[in-house]
Each structure stands twice: as C-alpha cells, then as structure tokens.
Design a protein around this motif. Structure first.
Motif, PDB file in Angstrom:
ATOM      1  N   LEU A  26       0.815  -1.219   0.000  1.00  0.00           N
ATOM      2  CA  LEU A  26       0.000   0.000   0.000  1.00  0.00           C
ATOM      3  C   LEU A  26       0.848   1.269   0.000  1.00  0.00           C
ATOM      4  N   GLY A  27       2.149   1.132   0.227  1.00  0.00           N
ATOM      5  CA  GLY A  27       3.029   2.289   0.257  1.00  0.00           C
ATOM      6  C   GLY A  27       3.309   2.899  -1.109  1.00  0.00           C
ATOM      7  N   ASP A  28       3.002   2.185  -2.173  1.00  0.00           N
ATOM      8  CA  ASP A  28       3.260   2.668  -3.523  1.00  0.00           C
ATOM      9  C   ASP A  28       2.207   3.709  -3.922  1.00  0.00           C
ATOM     10  N   GLU A  29       2.660   4.865  -4.406  1.00  0.00           N
ATOM     11  CA  GLU A  29       1.743   5.964  -4.743  1.00  0.00           C
ATOM     12  C   GLU A  29       0.765   5.600  -5.857  1.00  0.00           C
ATOM     13  N   VAL A  30       1.218   4.861  -6.854  1.00  0.00           N
ATOM     14  CA  VAL A  30       0.321   4.477  -7.949  1.00  0.00           C
ATOM     15  C   VAL A  30      -0.771   3.554  -7.411  1.00  0.00           C
ATOM     16  N   ARG A  31      -0.416   2.634  -6.555  1.00  0.00           N
ATOM     17  CA  ARG A  31      -1.420   1.735  -5.970  1.00  0.00           C
ATOM     18  C   ARG A  31      -2.400   2.518  -5.115  1.00  0.00           C
ATOM     19  N   GLN A  32      -1.916   3.537  -4.438  1.00  0.00           N
ATOM     20  CA  GLN A  32      -2.801   4.394  -3.652  1.00  0.00           C
ATOM     21  C   GLN A  32      -3.799   5.107  -4.572  1.00  0.00           C
ATOM     22  N   GLU A  33      -3.326   5.592  -5.714  1.00  0.00           N
ATOM     23  CA  GLU A  33      -4.218   6.235  -6.688  1.00  0.00           C
ATOM     24  C   GLU A  33      -5.263   5.251  -7.204  1.00  0.00           C
ATOM     25  N   ILE A  34      -4.831   4.032  -7.456  1.00  0.00           N
ATOM     26  CA  ILE A  34      -5.755   3.002  -7.937  1.00  0.00           C
ATOM     27  C   ILE A  34      -6.807   2.711  -6.870  1.00  0.00           C
ATOM     28  N   LEU A  35      -6.389   2.572  -5.629  1.00  0.00           N
ATOM     29  CA  LEU A  35      -7.350   2.335  -4.549  1.00  0.00           C
ATOM     30  C   LEU A  35      -8.333   3.492  -4.419  1.00  0.00           C
ATOM     31  N   LEU A  36      -7.836   4.708  -4.570  1.00  0.00           N
ATOM     32  CA  LEU A  36      -8.715   5.868  -4.520  1.00  0.00           C
ATOM     33  C   LEU A  36      -9.737   5.820  -5.658  1.00  0.00           C
ATOM     34  N   ALA A  37      -9.288   5.439  -6.854  1.00  0.00           N
ATOM     35  CA  ALA A  37     -10.206   5.312  -7.992  1.00  0.00           C
ATOM     36  C   ALA A  37     -11.265   4.246  -7.711  1.00  0.00           C
ATOM     37  N   LEU A  38     -10.853   3.147  -7.101  1.00  0.00           N
ATOM     38  CA  LEU A  38     -11.812   2.093  -6.757  1.00  0.00           C
ATOM     39  C   LEU A  38     -12.818   2.582  -5.721  1.00  0.00           C
ATOM     40  N   ILE A  39     -12.347   3.332  -4.741  1.00  0.00           N
ATOM     41  CA  ILE A  39     -13.235   3.877  -3.720  1.00  0.00           C
ATOM     42  C   ILE A  39     -14.193   4.888  -4.336  1.00  0.00           C
ATOM     43  N   GLU A  40     -13.657   5.780  -5.192  1.00  0.00           N
ATOM     44  CA  GLU A  40     -14.493   6.803  -5.826  1.00  0.00           C
ATOM     45  C   GLU A  40     -15.555   6.207  -6.739  1.00  0.00           C
ATOM     46  N   SER A  41     -15.293   5.006  -7.255  1.00  0.00           N
ATOM     47  CA  SER A  41     -16.279   4.367  -8.132  1.00  0.00           C
ATOM     48  C   SER A  41     -17.508   3.926  -7.342  1.00  0.00           C
ATOM     49  N   GLY A  42     -17.391   3.935  -6.027  1.00  0.00           N
ATOM     50  CA  GLY A  42     -18.517   3.592  -5.176  1.00  0.00           C
ATOM     51  C   GLY A  42     -18.834   2.122  -5.137  1.00  0.00           C
ATOM     52  N   GLY A  43     -17.944   1.293  -5.654  1.00  0.00           N
ATOM     53  CA  GLY A  43     -18.155  -0.144  -5.614  1.00  0.00           C
ATOM     54  C   GLY A  43     -19.253  -0.638  -6.534  1.00  0.00           C
ATOM     55  N   MET A  44     -19.705   0.173  -7.420  1.00  0.00           N
ATOM     56  CA  MET A  44     -20.837  -0.156  -8.291  1.00  0.00           C
ATOM     57  C   MET A  44     -20.518  -1.322  -9.220  1.00  0.00           C
ATOM     58  N   GLY A  45     -20.243  -2.469  -8.665  1.00  0.00           N
ATOM     59  CA  GLY A  45     -19.938  -3.637  -9.478  1.00  0.00           C
ATOM     60  C   GLY A  45     -18.523  -3.670 -10.002  1.00  0.00           C
ATOM     61  N   GLY A  46     -17.723  -2.708  -9.645  1.00  0.00           N
ATOM     62  CA  GLY A  46     -16.330  -2.685 -10.068  1.00  0.00           C
ATOM     63  C   GLY A  46     -16.070  -1.659 -11.149  1.00  0.00           C
ATOM     64  N   ILE A  47     -14.813  -1.526 -11.482  1.00  0.00           N
ATOM     65  CA  ILE A  47     -14.365  -0.539 -12.471  1.00  0.00           C
ATOM     66  C   ILE A  47     -13.324  -1.202 -13.362  1.00  0.00           C
ATOM     67  N   ARG A  48     -13.318  -0.832 -14.620  1.00  0.00           N
ATOM     68  CA  ARG A  48     -12.417  -1.451 -15.593  1.00  0.00           C
ATOM     69  C   ARG A  48     -11.077  -0.726 -15.648  1.00  0.00           C
ATOM     70  N   VAL A  49     -10.081  -1.413 -16.205  1.00  0.00           N
ATOM     71  CA  VAL A  49      -8.715  -0.880 -16.278  1.00  0.00           C
ATOM     72  C   VAL A  49      -8.678   0.487 -16.947  1.00  0.00           C
ATOM     73  N   GLY A  50      -9.379   0.637 -18.060  1.00  0.00           N
ATOM     74  CA  GLY A  50      -9.372   1.910 -18.785  1.00  0.00           C
ATOM     75  C   GLY A  50      -9.891   3.062 -17.946  1.00  0.00           C
ATOM     76  N   ASP A  51     -10.928   2.804 -17.163  1.00  0.00           N
ATOM     77  CA  ASP A  51     -11.484   3.848 -16.298  1.00  0.00           C
ATOM     78  C   ASP A  51     -10.517   4.192 -15.167  1.00  0.00           C
ATOM     79  N   ILE A  52      -9.852   3.175 -14.637  1.00  0.00           N
ATOM     80  CA  ILE A  52      -8.849   3.416 -13.595  1.00  0.00           C
ATOM     81  C   ILE A  52      -7.697   4.217 -14.183  1.00  0.00           C
TER      82      ILE A  52
END
Length: 121
Positions: A26-52
């Motif tokens: 979790l210390g990696d900044e890119v992974r943190q950005e990805i986690l933030l994108a997943l959280i911002e998506s609201g869990g609505m069934g997931g998010i695809r690579v292109g959207d991330i």
C-alpha cells in the motif's frame, strides 16, 4: 518487567508482522491512486482498467501491473463478465484487515510502552 505486558507486546509484534507486507504494498503511490479510484467508483460492481487509467494518469500497462499486485496480495477483488474484468474492494474478503487491526492497537500499545518505561526509570 510485567509478564502481561510482555505477552501483549509479543501479540502486537505478531500483528505488525502480519500487517507489514500489506503496508509495503500500500506504500506505492500508484497503488494508492488506484485504490482511490476504486473507492471513488462507489463499488458499483467494479471498475475497468481503462477507467482506472483515466483517473490515475498512468499508463494502462502500469495500471494492469499494479492491479495484479493488489489482486495477488488479496487487497482487491475482480469479477469477470465475458472478456471484461471489473476490479473492486470487498471488505468482507480482503487482506487489509491485519493492517486495520494493527493501527487500532498502535495508540494503546504506545501508551502501555510509555507506562512501562516510566516504571523502569
């Protein structure tokens, strides 16, 4: 030294050792950005690579690499619909729980260590 404290401290160290590899990932900044994108998506069934990729401003291949690291570590989950993969955070099935437990124990352990140190002085 108080034997209860020794046992408590050993358990705390064991919990730290369980949380440590996940905190490293979790210390990696890119992974943190990805986690933030997943959280911002609201869990609505997931998010695809292109959207991330659009939200994280890193290349598609870099997103895929970091998603694999997060998946392999059990931090995130993936579901497949045909040829499409959707990534999401499932708090019922994640390896992040030892990190949460560890951080919940930090303040009480810090206070206990200060108290024990005071006894020795």
């Amino acid at each position: 030294m108080d034997t209860d404290f020794i046992v408590e401290k050993q358990k705390f160290i064991e919990n730290y050792n369980l949380a440590r590899p996940i905190m490293t990932i979790l210390g990696d900044e890119v992974r943190q950005e990805i986690l933030l994108a997943l959280i911002e998506s609201g869990g609505m069934g997931g998010i695809r690579v292109g959207d991330i990729q659009k939200k994280s401003h890193v290349s598609r291949s870099a997103v895929s690499h970091h998603l694999k690291v997060l998946l392999d570590a059990g931090i995130i989950s993936m579901r497949r619909e045909g040829t499409k993969n959707y990534y999401y955070i499932d708090f019922n099935d994640t390896t992040v729980k030892p990190v949460i437990l560890f951080w919940q124990q930090v303040e009480p352990m810090l206070k206990r260590c200060i108290k024990e140190r005071g006894k020795r002085l």
